[in-house]
Design a protein around this motif. Structure first.
Motif, mmCIF file in Angstrom:
data_model
loop_
_atom_site.group_PDB
_atom_site.id
_atom_site.type_symbol
_atom_site.label_atom_id
_atom_site.label_comp_id
_atom_site.label_asym_id
_atom_site.label_seq_id
_atom_site.Cartn_x
_atom_site.Cartn_y
_atom_site.Cartn_z
ATOM 1 N N MET A 1 9.446 -15.810 6.960
ATOM 2 C CA MET A 1 9.343 -15.173 8.007
ATOM 3 C C MET A 1 10.349 -15.736 9.348
ATOM 4 O O MET A 1 10.819 -14.766 10.223
ATOM 5 N N LYS A 2 10.578 -16.615 9.306
ATOM 6 C CA LYS A 2 11.449 -17.347 10.424
ATOM 7 C C LYS A 2 12.820 -17.176 10.255
ATOM 8 O O LYS A 2 13.585 -17.143 11.156
ATOM 9 N N SER A 3 13.365 -17.067 8.978
ATOM 10 C CA SER A 3 14.709 -16.672 8.847
ATOM 11 C C SER A 3 14.905 -15.414 8.149
ATOM 12 O O SER A 3 16.049 -14.781 8.014
ATOM 13 N N GLY A 4 14.079 -14.818 7.523
ATOM 14 C CA GLY A 4 14.363 -13.558 6.879
ATOM 15 C C GLY A 4 14.776 -13.599 5.481
ATOM 16 O O GLY A 4 14.925 -12.736 4.761
ATOM 17 N N SER A 5 15.108 -14.862 5.042
ATOM 18 C CA SER A 5 15.621 -15.188 3.668
ATOM 19 C C SER A 5 14.585 -15.139 2.665
ATOM 20 O O SER A 5 13.391 -15.380 2.925
ATOM 21 N N PRO A 6 14.817 -14.491 1.336
ATOM 22 C CA PRO A 6 13.884 -14.796 0.400
ATOM 23 C C PRO A 6 13.405 -15.964 0.055
ATOM 24 O O PRO A 6 14.137 -16.861 -0.025
ATOM 25 N N ALA A 7 12.226 -16.077 -0.335
ATOM 26 C CA ALA A 7 11.425 -17.187 -0.664
ATOM 27 C C ALA A 7 10.820 -16.771 -2.257
ATOM 28 O O ALA A 7 10.382 -15.645 -2.392
ATOM 29 N N PHE A 8 10.799 -17.789 -3.015
ATOM 30 C CA PHE A 8 10.450 -17.554 -4.405
ATOM 31 C C PHE A 8 9.620 -18.838 -5.080
ATOM 32 O O PHE A 8 9.722 -19.839 -4.544
ATOM 33 N N GLY A 9 8.781 -18.479 -6.041
ATOM 34 C CA GLY A 9 7.887 -19.676 -6.482
ATOM 35 C C GLY A 9 6.930 -19.792 -5.418
ATOM 36 O O GLY A 9 6.304 -21.019 -5.460
ATOM 37 N N THR A 10 6.536 -18.919 -4.581
ATOM 38 C CA THR A 10 5.598 -19.368 -3.463
ATOM 39 C C THR A 10 4.180 -18.718 -4.063
ATOM 40 O O THR A 10 4.157 -18.113 -4.984
ATOM 41 N N PRO A 11 3.113 -19.174 -3.247
ATOM 42 C CA PRO A 11 1.731 -18.510 -3.657
ATOM 43 C C PRO A 11 1.770 -17.124 -3.549
ATOM 44 O O PRO A 11 1.014 -16.648 -4.450
ATOM 45 N N GLU A 12 2.429 -16.459 -2.623
ATOM 46 C CA GLU A 12 2.500 -15.196 -2.607
ATOM 47 C C GLU A 12 3.180 -14.364 -3.878
ATOM 48 O O GLU A 12 2.919 -13.315 -4.510
ATOM 49 N N TYR A 13 4.150 -15.018 -4.452
ATOM 50 C CA TYR A 13 4.795 -14.700 -5.671
ATOM 51 C C TYR A 13 3.791 -14.987 -7.012
ATOM 52 O O TYR A 13 3.769 -13.871 -7.677
ATOM 53 N N VAL A 14 3.194 -15.791 -6.899
ATOM 54 C CA VAL A 14 2.123 -15.737 -7.781
ATOM 55 C C VAL A 14 1.056 -14.820 -7.918
ATOM 56 O O VAL A 14 1.164 -14.124 -8.929
ATOM 57 N N LYS A 15 0.636 -14.574 -6.870
ATOM 58 C CA LYS A 15 -0.171 -13.512 -6.782
ATOM 59 C C LYS A 15 0.171 -12.187 -6.778
ATOM 60 O O LYS A 15 -0.274 -11.338 -7.782
ATOM 61 N N ALA A 16 1.339 -11.958 -6.603
ATOM 62 C CA ALA A 16 2.149 -10.513 -6.730
ATOM 63 C C ALA A 16 2.198 -10.540 -8.168
ATOM 64 O O ALA A 16 2.195 -9.298 -8.975
ATOM 65 N N THR A 17 2.893 -11.670 -8.955
ATOM 66 C CA THR A 17 3.093 -11.447 -10.497
ATOM 67 C C THR A 17 2.086 -11.129 -11.134
ATOM 68 O O THR A 17 1.931 -10.356 -12.157
ATOM 69 N N THR B 1 4.567 -5.452 10.571
ATOM 70 C CA THR B 1 5.095 -7.017 10.560
ATOM 71 C C THR B 1 5.154 -8.078 11.716
ATOM 72 O O THR B 1 4.738 -9.085 11.366
ATOM 73 N N ILE B 2 5.314 -7.446 12.666
ATOM 74 C CA ILE B 2 5.230 -8.206 13.979
ATOM 75 C C ILE B 2 3.880 -9.038 14.264
ATOM 76 O O ILE B 2 3.574 -10.157 14.569
ATOM 77 N N ALA B 3 3.002 -8.175 14.074
ATOM 78 C CA ALA B 3 1.669 -8.452 14.240
ATOM 79 C C ALA B 3 1.071 -9.563 13.287
ATOM 80 O O ALA B 3 0.118 -10.297 13.631
ATOM 81 N N ARG B 4 1.785 -9.698 12.166
ATOM 82 C CA ARG B 4 1.287 -10.864 11.291
ATOM 83 C C ARG B 4 2.669 -11.689 10.871
ATOM 84 O O ARG B 4 2.745 -12.536 10.050
ATOM 85 N N TYR B 5 3.433 -11.979 11.936
ATOM 86 C CA TYR B 5 4.770 -12.833 12.103
ATOM 87 C C TYR B 5 4.394 -14.139 11.658
ATOM 88 O O TYR B 5 5.011 -14.621 10.467
ATOM 89 N N GLU B 6 3.170 -14.561 12.264
ATOM 90 C CA GLU B 6 3.031 -16.228 11.999
ATOM 91 C C GLU B 6 2.055 -16.357 11.004
ATOM 92 O O GLU B 6 2.327 -17.473 10.416
ATOM 93 N N THR B 7 1.401 -15.543 10.615
ATOM 94 C CA THR B 7 0.337 -15.586 9.416
ATOM 95 C C THR B 7 0.603 -14.845 8.221
ATOM 96 O O THR B 7 -0.336 -15.193 7.053
ATOM 97 N N ALA B 8 1.499 -14.151 7.865
ATOM 98 C CA ALA B 8 1.523 -13.482 7.001
ATOM 99 C C ALA B 8 1.653 -14.042 5.633
ATOM 100 O O ALA B 8 1.086 -14.064 4.330
ATOM 101 N N PHE B 9 2.533 -15.239 5.641
ATOM 102 C CA PHE B 9 2.729 -16.058 4.371
ATOM 103 C C PHE B 9 2.420 -17.590 4.553
ATOM 104 O O PHE B 9 2.404 -18.131 5.560
ATOM 105 N N TYR B 10 2.292 -18.020 3.534
ATOM 106 C CA TYR B 10 2.082 -19.786 3.590
ATOM 107 C C TYR B 10 3.466 -20.161 3.996
ATOM 108 O O TYR B 10 4.384 -19.884 3.402
#
Lengths: 528, 528
Positions: free
Chosen positions: A322-338, B448-457
């Motif tokens: 969220m800080k840079s907008g660049s894609p992240a992979f192998g994350t906890p979210e990726y595990v859940k989505a998969t 998205t803005i509402a969960r900017y800080e907390t959406a992802f690990y």
């Protein structure tokens, strides 16, 4: 090759020749791999969401298709969709479909189908409990420890294709491992496919970058494999990946690829490009609703082109940083989505594609843990086709030679985990336990000596020397072992024999097409 | 701390001060961790062996106890075993037991019990679906990127204890993180336990190195926590690990520890030291038969000391590297043994201990993938107490500061995976999908803005910068980020407040015991 043998040459070379460059001139003594065999996934599926939750994603995604709709950006698609009863908003390419219409067509997709190659022994299945691992596809850059990061080129393309052929745990060439940008854009696809057919005997991927390129790919495949359209009916030999242009669009070149592949019953992987927080909502359930809507709408369209068309549901949902907008992979979210995607694809009885994804810049601990989060999710989700399984780095921007070896090692270890244990008398070893008794040692027993070479998995790159020997050996990081292994493998490489007549047939076609001006300059689709 | 904030100081420091040493003087801006909470393991158990295969291991291990027997190397143990009907081979300490006798006593072990600490909010459970992670225990050496590898000492001991306190995902102090060999052997245990009580408010481990040391440990615990023997009855505050001296022996100091801990109802972890190919047969089923025989015989003995004694079944079975004889960890064999051990412990309804094991010499890709094979097996096996979860390297020979941070990161990511997804209207995000429509972007939406800080690990150590920014930042390997994080955490450390009267009570006891000559010089048991 034993673990000791793997290590010794490296230390030796460093002392005698003073560095890595010496390795290039050395002939390898052979890297020990597991034998080629089908990878049957013995892990039970991990049901991450409840049945009600899966139903909720299912229903909401159908509501998206019905109420919000998806753009199919090609007149042929609009005609096909209209003909089958879809609602097209007048004077647009925006299509809405009732849930019943979507599900009626999705139900026609086969649960599994055969996958063959120019090697007559290849007899793979996409579906059931089989897990197929592909090499990296579509990276614009490549890198290795010696020469660093550089734009893709044909020499690296060829070397990475050879690595794909050489590693037994990779059963599919997952696209161009790196984009050979030094080849002319209009004929690049012809040279690339011909090279893949010459250097490997594994099934491969064709790119859906417009009608001309996909037809050229199919024709090169027919000539190189010496097969007919009837053979295409019997089995898949090549597949294509169609990425939606998320949110809720399918672009023209991809649609042309779908139409041509479906007409020849070659499989289409439908992979929505739903990065949570960018092209999809910033919640994983929301991104899954989007993914599922795009997948179902596209699969329904594919089945309208040809009922029963072979297809694969691709899950690529991950999150962005969220800080840079660049894609992240192998994350906890990726595990859940998969894991959740595995549940969705089982609901539709369609084979599933995922990826061995990571975002790391170096072949370090981060590369390994992101890959390991991805790979466990891949296997626990019941994935049938794992793309980017060897060599993927930086979210797909780089094909790394060292990461390629690291990934092959990890997949080998999963294959070894899947090997059943033998619980016969020899396996239970009661006689050996009795022989050794209390306080003895098993190292010298007949039971141990008989299985000295085969008892345990012998890794290609793990350094199990003690600290003193490791320090004396130059304190290599794991990536340096990976560096040595790919050089040994390339030094030993021999392409599988190919009838010269087939090569000539491919070359004649390439020549003819080059004279005609090659492919139209259609826009390149999204990667992944 | 955002991912950007984590990175920025490092790059900045490097430029201004030119290296790592500058970090030492800098006050941290705080490392972002997940909040302290119980780690409930939501993964289903992975049933690796069939029920018949588990039964076969069970029955063969009972046959080992009945026919081959185990040495209990202490006269008090022999007396207790005889009294309860075990067969003792005359003039020896070799004990054989019928399956019925073993199972009758094993059945008395509780399936779960409370675990408390000097922090009244601590209310842990050993058993059920809870997974507790311990810091590394018993390493003879420690290391970090700045000062390299060195023998254990009290200064490092204290720093590693502080790291254990600081990381929320670690809920238990798993022994001495490194052996403080600069403290006198006869009073080392007193100073060590006092330091753990002063610097942390987490439950901890006492060493079973003979009667004197375990009694000293219990008395220091009572004084430091201001508790009584009645409190010990209510809950566990400290535990001990008893390693068998495999094959098929339990040595005297360990037996004295078992007797004293069981009498106060403090839990004993029984961990057979069954490395396949060395102290156990060179097959995983054979090693599991050995592990299970030693565990069941020891647990039965513990229940004879005190019916219902709190205990934990420890699985440590791994393989050796056959070429060198050195132990290997995080291997495919380790995964299989761990998963099968989970099935065995569920059969006996006894809580399970495993380890986050690895054999790597450096905090590189190997360290990460071995840890990740271990940790997935830990969680899929249903482990209740994971020892060596933070900082373990080189098969236990080194406590690594950087590996400590890497492990905490991995466990945090597992904790995040276990966090349920919210599938309410906000989670499913249909309104946001409608708002963005086809071809738009979610980055600027209110959703998205509402969960900017907390959406992802937000990871502590993953470097998600693009290649250019990463290169400009000095191309740090993951281990360098780990290096920065532990320094920040130690710079910020504050010990939880302790009533000065308790400290004085501990010191008075240590002084008295030192004057008496401290502990007898009993031999040190095996590690693990």
């Amino acid at each position: 090759m034993t673990a000791e043998e793997v290590r010794a040459p490296n230390a030796h070379q460093r002392k005698r020749h003073g560095g890595r460059s010496a390795n290039r001139r050395r002939r390898s003594t052979g890297v020990k791999q597991l034998p080629p065999k089908t990878f049957t996934n013995k892990f039970p599926h991990l049901e991450f969401l409840s049945a009600d939750e899966i139903e909720s994603i299912h229903e909401n995604s159908l509501a998206v298709i019905r109420d919000i709709g998806m753009r199919f950006m090609h007149p042929e698609a609009i005609a096909i969709l209209k003909k089958h009863g879809a609602e097209v908003v007048p004077d647009t390419d925006l299509v809405k479909m009732d849930p019943e219409l979507v599900l009626e067509h999705v139900a026609k997709a086969p649960a599994s189908f055969p996958l063959r190659s120019r090697n007559p022994r290849t007899n793979l299945i996409i579906g059931a409990d089989e897990a197929l691992f592909c090499s990296i596809g579509s990276a614009p850059n490549c890198s290795d420890l010696d020469d660093g990061r550089r734009p893709g080129n044909f020499a690296d393309f060829k070397k990475l294709v050879r690595l794909t052929q050489a590693f037994n745990v990779l059963s599919v060439v997952g696209g161009y491992p790196v984009e050979p940008i030094d080849l002319s854009p209009n004929t690049r696809h012809l040279r690339a496919i011909q090279t893949i057919i010459e250097e490997t005997d594994k099934p491969f991927m064709l790119y859906s970058l417009g009608r001309a390129r996909i037809l050229d790919g199919l024709e090169t495949t027919r000539r190189g494999l010496d097969i007919t359209d009837d053979d295409f009916e019997d089995a898949a030999y090549a597949f294509t990946v169609v990425n939606t242009s998320s949110p809720l669009r399918l672009d023209g070149p991809m649609i042309e690829g779908m139409i041509e592949m479906a007409r020849r019953n070659q499989p289409v992987v439908i992979t929505p490009f739903t990065l949570s927080g960018a092209m999809a909502p910033a919640t994983i359930p929301g991104a899954l609703v989007m993914q599922n809507a795009e997948a179902l709408a596209s699969i329904a369209f594919l089945q309208m082109i040809r009922p029963g068309a072979r297809c694969i549901y691709g899950s690529f949902t991950s999150n962005v940083d969220m800080k840079s907008g660049s894609p992240a992979f192998g994350t906890p979210e990726y595990v859940k989505a998969t894991l959740a995607s595995g549940q969705l694809t089982r609901r539709y009885k369609i084979p599933m594609r995922t990826s061995n994804a990571c975002a790391a810049n170096a072949v370090d601990a981060q590369a390994a843990y992101e890959a390991m989060f991805s790979l466990w999710a891949v296997l626990l989700s019941g994935t049938h086709l794992c793309k980017h399984a060897g060599g993927w780095m930086e979210g797909g921007l780089v094909a790394s030679y060292e990461k390629f070896v690291l990934d092959a090692e990890l997949i080998q270890q999963f294959a070894q985990i899947m090997e059943p244990l033998s619980l016969d008398a020899d396996g239970l070893a009661l006689d050996a336990i009795r022989e050794v008794g209390q306080g003895g040692h098993f190292f010298g027993t007949e039971h141990t000596i008989a299985r000295y070479e085969t008892a345990f998995y012998s890794p290609m790159i793990s350094d199990w020397r003690n600290f003193g020997a490791w320090t004396e050996g130059g304190s290599p990081q794991n990536a340096e072992h990976c560096n040595r292994v790919w050089k040994e493998i390339l030094a030993d490489f021999e392409a599988p024999p190919l009838d010269p007549a087939r090569r000539e047939a491919m070359e004649a076609y390439t020549k003819k097409r080059a004279e005609e001006g090659g492919a139209d300059s259609l826009p390149r689709g999204e990667y992944a």
